[in-house]
Design an enzyme around this catalytic site. Structure first.
Site, PDB file in Angstrom:
ATOM      1  N   THR A 168       0.837  -1.197   0.000  1.00 24.19           N
ATOM      2  CA  THR A 168       0.000   0.000   0.000  1.00 24.19           C
ATOM      3  C   THR A 168       0.874   1.251   0.000  1.00 24.19           C
ATOM      4  O   THR A 168       1.809   1.362   0.781  1.00 24.19           O
ATOM      5  CB  THR A 168      -0.958   0.063   1.212  1.00 24.19           C
ATOM      6  OG1 THR A 168      -1.523   1.379   1.271  1.00 24.19           O
ATOM      7  CG2 THR A 168      -0.263  -0.215   2.533  1.00 24.19           C
ATOM      8  N   ASP A 212      -0.109   3.882   1.076  1.00 24.91           N
ATOM      9  CA  ASP A 212      -0.476   4.621   2.287  1.00 24.91           C
ATOM     10  C   ASP A 212       0.431   4.315   3.478  1.00 24.91           C
ATOM     11  O   ASP A 212       0.447   5.070   4.444  1.00 24.91           O
ATOM     12  CB  ASP A 212      -1.932   4.322   2.667  1.00 24.91           C
ATOM     13  CG  ASP A 212      -2.902   4.851   1.629  1.00 24.91           C
ATOM     14  OD1 ASP A 212      -2.579   5.859   0.978  1.00 24.91           O
ATOM     15  OD2 ASP A 212      -3.975   4.250   1.452  1.00 24.91           O
ATOM     16  N   GLU A 266      -4.506  14.773   0.746  1.00 22.79           N
ATOM     17  CA  GLU A 266      -5.913  14.890   0.345  1.00 22.79           C
ATOM     18  C   GLU A 266      -6.859  14.839   1.546  1.00 22.79           C
ATOM     19  O   GLU A 266      -7.932  15.414   1.518  1.00 22.79           O
ATOM     20  CB  GLU A 266      -6.275  13.777  -0.642  1.00 22.79           C
ATOM     21  CG  GLU A 266      -6.066  12.386  -0.053  1.00 22.79           C
ATOM     22  CD  GLU A 266      -6.397  11.242  -1.011  1.00 22.79           C
ATOM     23  OE1 GLU A 266      -7.148  11.440  -1.974  1.00 22.79           O
ATOM     24  OE2 GLU A 266      -5.887  10.129  -0.770  1.00 22.79           O
TER      25      GLU A 266
END
Lengths: 421, 421
Positions: A142, A144, A247
């Site tokens: 990931t 992230d 974001e």
């Protein structure tokens, strides 16, 4: 006795190096023909298993499989598809076992993030309960970087390198223009809940190469006055600055900053894009000219500037998954364990999936500076070895990389029964 | 007799390779110490000349100057500053000549696009009229590729390579996700008036590697129905598609598509960002999930993936400018002349500035497909050699390129009189 086959699937958002792990799984399985038969990949992730849409990776040439090492995207297709809980939809899990049984699949390799770890865990539990034991191993992936236990997640380091490099290059651009034109560059990067990717923007600045960078983390509630004061101060001092914004940045009331009450001509709320919101705020409140960019998919697919460390990690976790399964491991995730920052030393480990599933790792508090706008030395020590080293794909005469394109030939269906995932 | 000094300045938006031309000017001048004294750079472009803020490039090491070859941004600072016409502000031109005279400057090298070519032309005319002849040579530079006469403009090919590569990588991403999630990727690139950069997105697709790409050019009035029908058809056929959109796309009434009537909470019109407008349109009208990215500065500063051809061009035009000046040339722009597409052959030429200034080169009609959404084979033949070849900067242990940082030591002022540019 013919050894059982293995199933491999790619899940969730792709990374620049998820195919490196796929390459490792297939190549490692090939080196153990006495232990693993064929490697079947799920077409579009777990959906392929549910619909019995399997890909026979043995139909690909060795060269094509090797080329996965330098190919972004998900070679077999990925999916955003979260299996329901066992209680809600036991039929999904039973279907998986049914397909695995039909195709004599003894290993389940799932390459994904948090949700996928949860799925992998459930598959491991249920299969045993159903009398068809599968060794289920999760391969972390990931951008992230929010999986627990493992020191980092393959895919993250390449996104981090891309963001650090892009922040540096764009900062040199705005610095060049700032005397008479744009003063602030705003760069939106991914990260709904954790600021790992935004943190990488801070690596563009070093003591030898200072660059004024203001970072907005999802972990830090947005304080408009403090932010604008900081931007103003940086521009006063350096003539320009760059802002790297996650974001997922939220105001103190929990509302996404990107949801700034903008409406279109029809009165619909306009979502998406925190960079233009921040850029407009800076121009509106400070009168400073801005430019803004949104990296979106580019940051997780930029295989051309992948981190060499990341490629090594991604291969190692894929290889280790196969080795763990051969050794009889089950319900595990492969982990990366760091033993030293500089020189960087790491090794492969593993952790029970019950410790992984549904837990998110945020940035540690001591990685973010007291003012909330930067990264600490501890964060730099963590990030430095991850973004070190390049791993260029081969380029062709057309000026673009020779990315692999597989045939993705289907495995003949055995069940051939419909299933609506 | 001590030879006269040279003045060099960088103008307008930067490119990944404008410093390559700077490197060439300085290195070539060094090879002719009998013809050219020092090379003085304008700090922040022509503004530095007007304010007598000159940089002594002879104070930099040879290694630092050589490193400009792989460094993005404008090493001496650029500016967005258009000199007024002679009639409107003759004092500006007289000031330039005054500064040049004070610093014994005999050559004027101006590195920029259309506006700069015009300035360079005026300087060449006026200096002669004022009895202080300067050999004024324009060095082309613009990612927009819109200068006439020259086959291409240094800076463009690297932006084109970046856009082609990014389109390819992001398309592989959306293709991977499309079965269960995002179906359309929208990528905004630069180009207010000409679609040269957007065209490069089309290079991501080849006959061996077909990728569904829909391009929106500023040269083609936006037809919403035709566009949406095309996106729908591509998604039906391939399961996904990518849209590459020029910032300057306009509707048939001449209105920018980015100006879509969106207003913020205060009723202010929201400008900027055509990608989110297009993405919203696709989602709203077709119900297809989208992702969007805006490349902004990244596309013109991505030195890490510069085109080798572009680097060669940028060096050649800088070197030729000095050689032209030494040979007594004046009021000229260096040009790139193509003699063959494949194998690519090119040479350096020159053109009178009066043929260049204030003229814009748009995409030829035969470079855009009849439907208005793609590039033709003629366009591919043009673009192919430009984006071919890589030219990686050296990377340091911190995982980022070793980009040059100059001292930019000032030349002692002689006039020391104030001038408000």
């Amino acid at each position: 006795m013919t050894p059982q086959n293995a199933f491999y699937a790619q899940s969730g958002g792709v990374t620049a190096v998820i195919n490196v792990s796929a390459c490792a799984v297939i190549e490692t399985a090939h080196r153990h023909p006495d232990k693993i038969g064929k490697v079947y990949a799920g077409r579009n992730g777990i959906v392929g298993a549910l619909t019995e849409d399997l890909i026979d990776t043995s139909r690909e040439s060795d060269a094509a499989i090797a080329a996965l090492r330098h190919t972004p995207g998900a070679a077999f297709g990925s999916c955003r598809y979260k299996l329901k809980s066992l209680e809600e939809n036991r039929a999904q899990y039973e279907r998986l076992i049914e397909v695995f049984r039909a195709h004599n699949i003894g290993c389940f390799f799932y390459n994904g993030g948090n949700d996928s770890a949860d799925t992998c865990h459930k598959v491991s539990q249920l299969s045993e309960a159903m009398g068809f034991p599968i060794r289920a191993i999760h391969i972390p992936k990931t951008v992230d970087n929010d999986l627990p236990v493992t020191d980092c997640c393959p895919g993250y380091a390449s996104a981090a390198k891309y963001v650090a490099l892009s922040t540096l290059e764009a900062s040199m651009d705005v610095a060049s223009m700032s005397a008479t034109s744009t003063k602030v560059f705003v760069f939106e990067v991914m990260g709904r809940h954790a600021g790992w990717i935004a943190a990488a923007g801070g690596m563009a600045s070093t003591s030898e190469r200072p660059v004024p960078i203001v970072i907005l983390f999802p972990e830090v509630p947005f304080d408009q006055d403090a932010f604008l004061a900081r931007v103003k101060a940086e521009v006063s001092k350096h003539g320009y600055c760059s802002v790297v914004v996650s974001e997922g940045v939220r105001r103190a009331d929990g509302k996404f900053l990107a949801d700034a009450g903008y409406t279109d001509a029809f009165g619909h709320t306009q979502l998406g894009g925190v960079a233009p919101v921040v850029a407009r705020m800076i121009y509106g409140e400070l009168g400073l000219r801005t430019h803004w960019a949104v990296a979106d998919y580019l940051q997780r697919s930029a295989r051309h500037i992948a981190s060499h460390t990341d490629v090594e990690h991604a291969y190692a976790v894929g290889r280790a998954a196969v080795e763990l399964a051969i050794a009889g491991g089950n319900a595990l995730m492969v982990t990366i364990e760091r033993s030293a920052d500089d020189p960087y030393r790491w090794e492969i480990g593993s952790a029970p999936l019950e410790e992984i599933a549904n837990r998110e790792k945020h940035m540690p508090a001591d990685f973010i500076t007291a003012d909330g706008f930067g990264i600490t030395d501890a964060c730099r020590r963590y990030l430095q070895p991850l973004i070190r080293g390049e791993d260029y794909p081969p380029f062709a005469e057309d000026g673009l990389p020779r990315y692999a394109r597989l045939q993705n030939a289907p495995v003949e269906k055995i069940l051939n029964t419909p299933f609506e995932p």
